[in-house]
Design a protein around this motif. Structure first.
Motif, PDB file in Angstrom:
ATOM      1  N   SER A  11       1.196  -1.302  -0.405  1.00  0.00           N
ATOM      2  CA  SER A  11       0.383   0.272  -0.219  1.00  0.00           C
ATOM      3  C   SER A  11       0.696   1.614   0.113  1.00  0.00           C
ATOM      4  O   SER A  11       1.607   0.950   0.523  1.00  0.00           O
ATOM      5  CB  SER A  11      -1.345   0.451   0.824  1.00  0.00           C
ATOM      6  OG  SER A  11      -1.685  -1.150   1.509  1.00  0.00           O
ATOM      7  N   LEU A  12       0.618   1.885  -0.855  1.00  0.00           N
ATOM      8  CA  LEU A  12       1.410   3.806  -0.789  1.00  0.00           C
ATOM      9  C   LEU A  12       0.694   4.621  -1.018  1.00  0.00           C
ATOM     10  O   LEU A  12      -0.494   4.347  -1.006  1.00  0.00           O
ATOM     11  CB  LEU A  12       1.741   3.503  -2.531  1.00  0.00           C
ATOM     12  CG  LEU A  12       2.602   1.989  -3.053  1.00  0.00           C
ATOM     13  CD1 LEU A  12       3.241   2.706  -4.226  1.00  0.00           C
ATOM     14  CD2 LEU A  12       4.287   2.210  -2.050  1.00  0.00           C
ATOM     15  N   PRO A  13       1.606   5.755  -0.625  1.00  0.00           N
ATOM     16  CA  PRO A  13       0.173   7.112  -0.386  1.00  0.00           C
ATOM     17  C   PRO A  13      -0.190   7.443  -2.134  1.00  0.00           C
ATOM     18  O   PRO A  13       0.667   7.116  -2.774  1.00  0.00           O
ATOM     19  CB  PRO A  13       1.283   8.028   0.363  1.00  0.00           C
ATOM     20  CG  PRO A  13       2.451   7.146   1.062  1.00  0.00           C
ATOM     21  CD  PRO A  13       2.414   5.332  -0.015  1.00  0.00           C
ATOM     22  N   SER A  14      -1.091   7.862  -1.741  1.00  0.00           N
ATOM     23  CA  SER A  14      -1.608   8.208  -3.066  1.00  0.00           C
ATOM     24  C   SER A  14      -0.973   8.890  -4.129  1.00  0.00           C
ATOM     25  O   SER A  14      -0.510   9.053  -5.036  1.00  0.00           O
ATOM     26  CB  SER A  14      -3.251   8.779  -3.238  1.00  0.00           C
ATOM     27  OG  SER A  14      -3.219   9.938  -2.626  1.00  0.00           O
ATOM     28  N   THR A  15       0.158   9.609  -3.391  1.00  0.00           N
ATOM     29  CA  THR A  15       0.388  11.334  -3.578  1.00  0.00           C
ATOM     30  C   THR A  15       2.508   9.775  -4.693  1.00  0.00           C
ATOM     31  O   THR A  15       2.591  10.006  -5.774  1.00  0.00           O
ATOM     32  CB  THR A  15       1.979  11.734  -3.030  1.00  0.00           C
ATOM     33  OG1 THR A  15       1.971  12.039  -1.535  1.00  0.00           O
ATOM     34  CG2 THR A  15       0.212  13.337  -2.812  1.00  0.00           C
ATOM     35  N   ALA A  17       2.057   6.876  -5.511  1.00  0.00           N
ATOM     36  CA  ALA A  17       1.660   5.792  -6.634  1.00  0.00           C
ATOM     37  C   ALA A  17       1.720   6.921  -7.806  1.00  0.00           C
ATOM     38  O   ALA A  17       1.884   6.605  -9.062  1.00  0.00           O
ATOM     39  CB  ALA A  17       0.267   4.944  -6.059  1.00  0.00           C
ATOM     40  N   ASP A  18       0.688   8.246  -7.534  1.00  0.00           N
ATOM     41  CA  ASP A  18       0.999   9.468  -8.939  1.00  0.00           C
ATOM     42  C   ASP A  18       2.088   8.518  -9.049  1.00  0.00           C
ATOM     43  O   ASP A  18       2.235   9.628 -10.754  1.00  0.00           O
ATOM     44  CB  ASP A  18       0.495  10.474  -8.700  1.00  0.00           C
ATOM     45  CG  ASP A  18      -1.398   9.924  -8.069  1.00  0.00           C
ATOM     46  OD1 ASP A  18      -1.616   9.125  -8.469  1.00  0.00           O
ATOM     47  OD2 ASP A  18      -1.801  11.022  -7.554  1.00  0.00           O
ATOM     48  N   ARG A  19       3.054   9.508  -9.073  1.00  0.00           N
ATOM     49  CA  ARG A  19       4.789   9.599  -9.368  1.00  0.00           C
ATOM     50  C   ARG A  19       5.130   8.965 -10.158  1.00  0.00           C
ATOM     51  O   ARG A  19       5.655   8.744 -10.934  1.00  0.00           O
ATOM     52  CB  ARG A  19       5.788   9.771  -8.004  1.00  0.00           C
ATOM     53  CG  ARG A  19       4.952  11.490  -7.448  1.00  0.00           C
ATOM     54  CD  ARG A  19       6.233  12.038  -6.486  1.00  0.00           C
ATOM     55  NE  ARG A  19       7.256  12.602  -7.310  1.00  0.00           N
ATOM     56  CZ  ARG A  19       7.766  13.627  -6.973  1.00  0.00           C
ATOM     57  NH1 ARG A  19       7.576  14.009  -5.623  1.00  0.00           N
ATOM     58  NH2 ARG A  19       8.712  14.113  -7.524  1.00  0.00           N
ATOM     59  N   ASP A  21       3.368   6.776 -11.438  1.00  0.00           N
ATOM     60  CA  ASP A  21       2.803   6.238 -12.415  1.00  0.00           C
ATOM     61  C   ASP A  21       3.184   7.558 -13.730  1.00  0.00           C
ATOM     62  O   ASP A  21       3.235   7.334 -15.444  1.00  0.00           O
ATOM     63  CB  ASP A  21       1.028   6.606 -12.389  1.00  0.00           C
ATOM     64  CG  ASP A  21       0.418   5.969 -11.822  1.00  0.00           C
ATOM     65  OD1 ASP A  21       0.577   4.664 -11.464  1.00  0.00           O
ATOM     66  OD2 ASP A  21      -0.661   6.135 -11.078  1.00  0.00           O
ATOM     67  N   ARG A  32       3.785  -0.117 -12.627  1.00  0.00           N
ATOM     68  CA  ARG A  32       4.871   0.368 -10.874  1.00  0.00           C
ATOM     69  C   ARG A  32       5.382  -0.351 -10.784  1.00  0.00           C
ATOM     70  O   ARG A  32       6.822   0.122  -9.374  1.00  0.00           O
ATOM     71  CB  ARG A  32       3.792   0.608 -10.497  1.00  0.00           C
ATOM     72  CG  ARG A  32       2.394   1.618 -10.647  1.00  0.00           C
ATOM     73  CD  ARG A  32       1.168   1.366  -9.816  1.00  0.00           C
ATOM     74  NE  ARG A  32       0.463   2.816  -9.786  1.00  0.00           N
ATOM     75  CZ  ARG A  32      -1.133   3.024  -8.978  1.00  0.00           C
ATOM     76  NH1 ARG A  32      -1.442   1.823  -8.982  1.00  0.00           N
ATOM     77  NH2 ARG A  32      -1.314   4.112  -9.123  1.00  0.00           N
TER      78      ARG A  32
END
Length: 74
Positions: A11-15, A17-19, A21, A32
């Motif tokens: 599980s990763l913070p969404s920020t 995960a966005d980076r 991506d 990823r």
């Protein structure tokens, strides 16, 4: 990395995960998972090279599919 893989759920913070991506979209990694594999190798290598590490020193991983598509990573 070759053949003998283990799946790990993360599980990763969404920020973050966005980076990841963004790196995938830029073509630096194919997925990823590939980016996270690269990061895990960095952590293991850095820790293995510490004098107080419980890990044996490691050689750089040979280039391969899970090595990423970046030409200069460091």
């Amino acid at each position: 990395m070759t053949g003998d893989n283990t799946s790990v759920s993360v599980s990763l913070p969404s920020t973050l995960a966005d980076r990841l991506d963004t790196l995938v979209a830029a073509g630096l990694f194919e997925s990823r998972a590939e980016a996270l594999q690269y990061g895990a190798r960095l952590v293991v290598r850095e820790e293995a090279n510490r004098t107080d590490s419980p890990l044996d020193p490691v050689e750089d991983s040979p280039p391969g599919r899970s090595g990423g598509s970046r030409s200069a990573r460091e």
